[in-house]
Design an enzyme around this catalytic site. Structure first.
Site, PDB file in Angstrom:
ATOM      1  N   LYS A  40       0.864  -1.190   0.000  1.00 28.54           N
ATOM      2  CA  LYS A  40       0.000   0.000   0.000  1.00 28.54           C
ATOM      3  C   LYS A  40       0.896   1.234   0.000  1.00 28.54           C
ATOM      4  O   LYS A  40       1.981   1.226   0.606  1.00 28.54           O
ATOM      5  CB  LYS A  40      -0.993   0.003   1.170  1.00 28.54           C
ATOM      6  CG  LYS A  40      -0.424   0.148   2.578  1.00 28.54           C
ATOM      7  CD  LYS A  40      -0.517   1.542   3.169  1.00 28.54           C
ATOM      8  CE  LYS A  40       0.576   1.754   4.154  1.00 28.54           C
ATOM      9  NZ  LYS A  40       0.792   2.685   5.046  1.00 28.54           N
ATOM     10  N   GLY A  87       3.391  -5.908   6.624  1.00 25.59           N
ATOM     11  CA  GLY A  87       2.781  -6.757   7.653  1.00 25.59           C
ATOM     12  C   GLY A  87       1.263  -6.666   7.627  1.00 25.59           C
ATOM     13  O   GLY A  87       0.566  -7.685   7.759  1.00 25.59           O
ATOM     14  N   SER A  88       0.731  -5.470   7.416  1.00 23.81           N
ATOM     15  CA  SER A  88      -0.723  -5.281   7.364  1.00 23.81           C
ATOM     16  C   SER A  88      -1.307  -5.950   6.123  1.00 23.81           C
ATOM     17  O   SER A  88      -2.373  -6.568   6.182  1.00 23.81           O
ATOM     18  CB  SER A  88      -1.077  -3.793   7.304  1.00 23.81           C
ATOM     19  OG  SER A  88      -0.500  -3.110   8.377  1.00 23.81           O
ATOM     20  N   ALA A  89      -0.597  -5.822   5.000  1.00 27.28           N
ATOM     21  CA  ALA A  89      -1.058  -6.453   3.761  1.00 27.28           C
ATOM     22  C   ALA A  89      -1.062  -7.969   3.922  1.00 27.28           C
ATOM     23  O   ALA A  89      -1.996  -8.656   3.486  1.00 27.28           O
ATOM     24  CB  ALA A  89      -0.166  -6.039   2.597  1.00 27.28           C
ATOM     25  N   VAL A 148      10.586  -4.714   5.130  1.00 27.52           N
ATOM     26  CA  VAL A 148       9.848  -4.777   6.405  1.00 27.52           C
ATOM     27  C   VAL A 148       9.968  -3.442   7.142  1.00 27.52           C
ATOM     28  O   VAL A 148      10.996  -2.766   7.027  1.00 27.52           O
ATOM     29  CB  VAL A 148      10.436  -5.946   7.232  1.00 27.52           C
ATOM     30  CG1 VAL A 148       9.887  -5.968   8.644  1.00 27.52           C
ATOM     31  CG2 VAL A 148      10.134  -7.273   6.531  1.00 27.52           C
ATOM     32  N   ALA A 149       8.922  -3.073   7.888  1.00 23.40           N
ATOM     33  CA  ALA A 149       8.878  -1.795   8.640  1.00 23.40           C
ATOM     34  C   ALA A 149       9.215  -0.643   7.708  1.00 23.40           C
ATOM     35  O   ALA A 149      10.101   0.171   7.956  1.00 23.40           O
ATOM     36  CB  ALA A 149       9.812  -1.820   9.852  1.00 23.40           C
ATOM     37  N   ALA A 150       8.476  -0.590   6.580  1.00 23.25           N
ATOM     38  CA  ALA A 150       8.880   0.259   5.458  1.00 23.25           C
ATOM     39  C   ALA A 150       7.835   1.297   5.055  1.00 23.25           C
ATOM     40  O   ALA A 150       8.029   2.008   4.070  1.00 23.25           O
ATOM     41  CB  ALA A 150       9.209  -0.630   4.257  1.00 23.25           C
ATOM     42  N   ASP A 198      -3.640  -0.238   9.595  1.00 25.69           N
ATOM     43  CA  ASP A 198      -3.680  -0.320   8.131  1.00 25.69           C
ATOM     44  C   ASP A 198      -4.318  -1.611   7.613  1.00 25.69           C
ATOM     45  O   ASP A 198      -4.456  -1.790   6.400  1.00 25.69           O
ATOM     46  CB  ASP A 198      -2.250  -0.255   7.562  1.00 25.69           C
ATOM     47  CG  ASP A 198      -1.719   1.169   7.538  1.00 25.69           C
ATOM     48  OD1 ASP A 198      -2.539   2.113   7.499  1.00 25.69           O
ATOM     49  OD2 ASP A 198      -0.485   1.336   7.545  1.00 25.69           O
ATOM     50  N   ILE A 230       4.949   0.708   3.755  1.00 23.01           N
ATOM     51  CA  ILE A 230       4.112   0.255   2.649  1.00 23.01           C
ATOM     52  C   ILE A 230       3.229  -0.916   3.083  1.00 23.01           C
ATOM     53  O   ILE A 230       2.759  -1.704   2.268  1.00 23.01           O
ATOM     54  CB  ILE A 230       4.930  -0.084   1.378  1.00 23.01           C
ATOM     55  CG1 ILE A 230       6.134  -0.973   1.711  1.00 23.01           C
ATOM     56  CG2 ILE A 230       5.361   1.191   0.682  1.00 23.01           C
ATOM     57  CD1 ILE A 230       6.913  -1.438   0.475  1.00 23.01           C
ATOM     58  N   GLY A 231       3.040  -1.009   4.393  1.00 21.55           N
ATOM     59  CA  GLY A 231       2.038  -1.931   4.939  1.00 21.55           C
ATOM     60  C   GLY A 231       2.321  -3.399   4.744  1.00 21.55           C
ATOM     61  O   GLY A 231       1.389  -4.205   4.753  1.00 21.55           O
TER      62      GLY A 231
HETATM   63  O1  C5P Z   1      -1.810   0.038  14.525  1.00 20.12           O
HETATM   64  P1  C5P Z   1      -0.383   0.010  14.078  1.00 20.12           P
HETATM   65  O2  C5P Z   1       0.340  -1.213  14.488  1.00 20.12           O
HETATM   66  O3  C5P Z   1      -0.251   0.347  12.650  1.00 20.12           O
HETATM   67  O4  C5P Z   1       0.293   1.231  14.840  1.00 20.12           O
HETATM   68  C1  C5P Z   1       1.567   1.202  15.450  1.00 20.12           C
HETATM   69  C2  C5P Z   1       1.699   2.371  16.406  1.00 20.12           C
HETATM   70  O5  C5P Z   1       1.749   3.606  15.670  1.00 20.12           O
HETATM   71  C3  C5P Z   1       0.580   2.568  17.398  1.00 20.12           C
HETATM   72  O6  C5P Z   1       0.779   1.808  18.548  1.00 20.12           O
HETATM   73  C4  C5P Z   1       0.652   4.051  17.678  1.00 20.12           C
HETATM   74  O7  C5P Z   1       1.697   4.325  18.584  1.00 20.12           O
HETATM   75  C5  C5P Z   1       1.061   4.642  16.356  1.00 20.12           C
HETATM   76  N1  C5P Z   1      -0.103   5.069  15.537  1.00 20.12           N
HETATM   77  C6  C5P Z   1      -0.737   6.269  15.857  1.00 20.12           C
HETATM   78  N2  C5P Z   1      -1.813   6.674  15.100  1.00 20.12           N
HETATM   79  C7  C5P Z   1      -2.226   5.931  14.052  1.00 20.12           C
HETATM   80  C8  C5P Z   1      -1.581   4.721  13.709  1.00 20.12           C
HETATM   81  C9  C5P Z   1      -0.512   4.317  14.489  1.00 20.12           C
HETATM   82  O8  C5P Z   1      -0.371   6.961  16.798  1.00 20.12           O
HETATM   83  N3  C5P Z   1      -3.253   6.372  13.319  1.00 20.12           N
END
Ligand code: C5P
Length: 303
Positions: free
Chosen positions: A17, A113-115, A106-108, A150, A110-111
């Protein structure tokens, strides 16, 4: 996006993404950030194969497999997604063996892990069939959001406007396949660290949302480029402070011939450049690969 196999396995692509724009509009009292983001998908992604099995297991292959090697099983989003689905509907879903070909960094931003997590959910629903539960769609959305902000948009797998922390999703008419170069310098970036660097007070409003109105359904590449130039990624400055190589990526993209717009995706480090012609994007990607052989570079169409 997926193909079933007579042996009972299913193979899906989990596309990258790209946040074409990402505006941070507020910080909620619970610390999460409210966003207004335009999300598109690339035609490059991880590849996931699932098959029913006696227990959960995951095998990771591909060029970025090593980056996941140290992640404990309980933190792996792919395993988490599969377990959550079985826990939520134990009569309908059962464990799966998963093979993940990790083609995305990874951790990039572009999602990846979410994808992957979204592909697990979609794949298991294809394998076992959706449960006969009127609340299934709502519960699935909630489960996806719990896995990661994501994951719901990745479950859509098509261009969307994403608001809130990822729970308000409006699918958009297909984009005109924006010619792009994606680049990642190989430095993982922590999403929480980037959000924290914004330094916003919980419960307070921040910047404006996406420029209204969005381009119309029949907008071409030129109209999208013009509209996108009025938008921004508010995480770019804090991400550059966190990982200065992002500044070098943006500069390297901006120096490519024919480039029309340069921006970072998500919380970085992946950055992208947009072009008005696919062949210009391909030539630019080759040039960039030559200049930075250690960076992940790909020419793509975003839609
Ligand atoms: O939900 P996800 O794993 O993508 O988010 C990782 C971290 O990024 C959250 O724990 C939060 O600290 C931060 N985050 C945020 N606001 C968002 C998405 C993520 O503060 N809309």
């Amino acid at each position: 996006m997926s193909a079933a196999d007579p042996s009972g396995s299913i193979t899906l692509t989990a596309p990258a993404k790209v946040n074409l724009a990402l505006h941070v509009t507020a910080r909620r009292a619970d610390g999460y950030h409210e966003l207004d983001s335009l999300v598109a998908f690339a035609d490059v992604g991880d590849v996931l194969t699932l098959r029913p099995a006696a227990d959960f297991s995951l095998e990771v292959t591909g060029p970025f497999a090593a980056a996941l090697a140290g992640v404990p099983a309980e933190d792996n989003l792919v395993l988490k997604a599969a377990r959550c689905l079985v826990q939520a509907w134990p009569g309908r879903f059962s464990p799966v063996h998963m093979r993940l070909e990790k083609r995305l960094p990874v951790a990039a931003g572009i999602g990846g892990g979410s994808a992957d997590a979204a592909a697990v959910l979609a794949g298991m629903i294809r394998l076992f069939g959706p449960p006969p539960d009127e609340t299934f769609d709502d519960r699935l959305r909630a489960l996806a959001l719990e896995l990661g902000a994501d994951v719901p948009v990745c479950l859509q797998g098509r261009a969307c406007r994403m608001e809130g922390i990822g729970e308000r999703i409006t699918p958009l008419p297909a984009l005109p396949g924006l010619p792009a170069v994606l680049v990642n310098p190989g430095v993982p970036v922590s999403t929480p660290a980037v959000f924290a660097r914004l330094g916003l007070t919980p419960g307070k409003a921040a910047g404006s949302g996406l420029t209204d109105p969005l381009p119309p359904a029949d907008a071409g590449i030129a109209q999208w480029l013009e509209w996108l130039s009025t938008c921004r990624n508010d995480l770019e400055a804090p991400a550059k402070a966190e990982a200065p190589v992002i500044g070098a990526c943006l500069e390297a993209l901006a120096a490519l011939p024919g480039v029309r717009l340069v921006r970072m995706s998500g919380s970085g480090a992946t950055c992208f450049a947009l072009f008005d012609q696919a062949d210009a994007a391909e030539a630019a990607a080759r040039l960039l690969e030559g200049r930075h052989p250690d960076w992940w570079v790909t020419a793509n169409r975003l839609g």
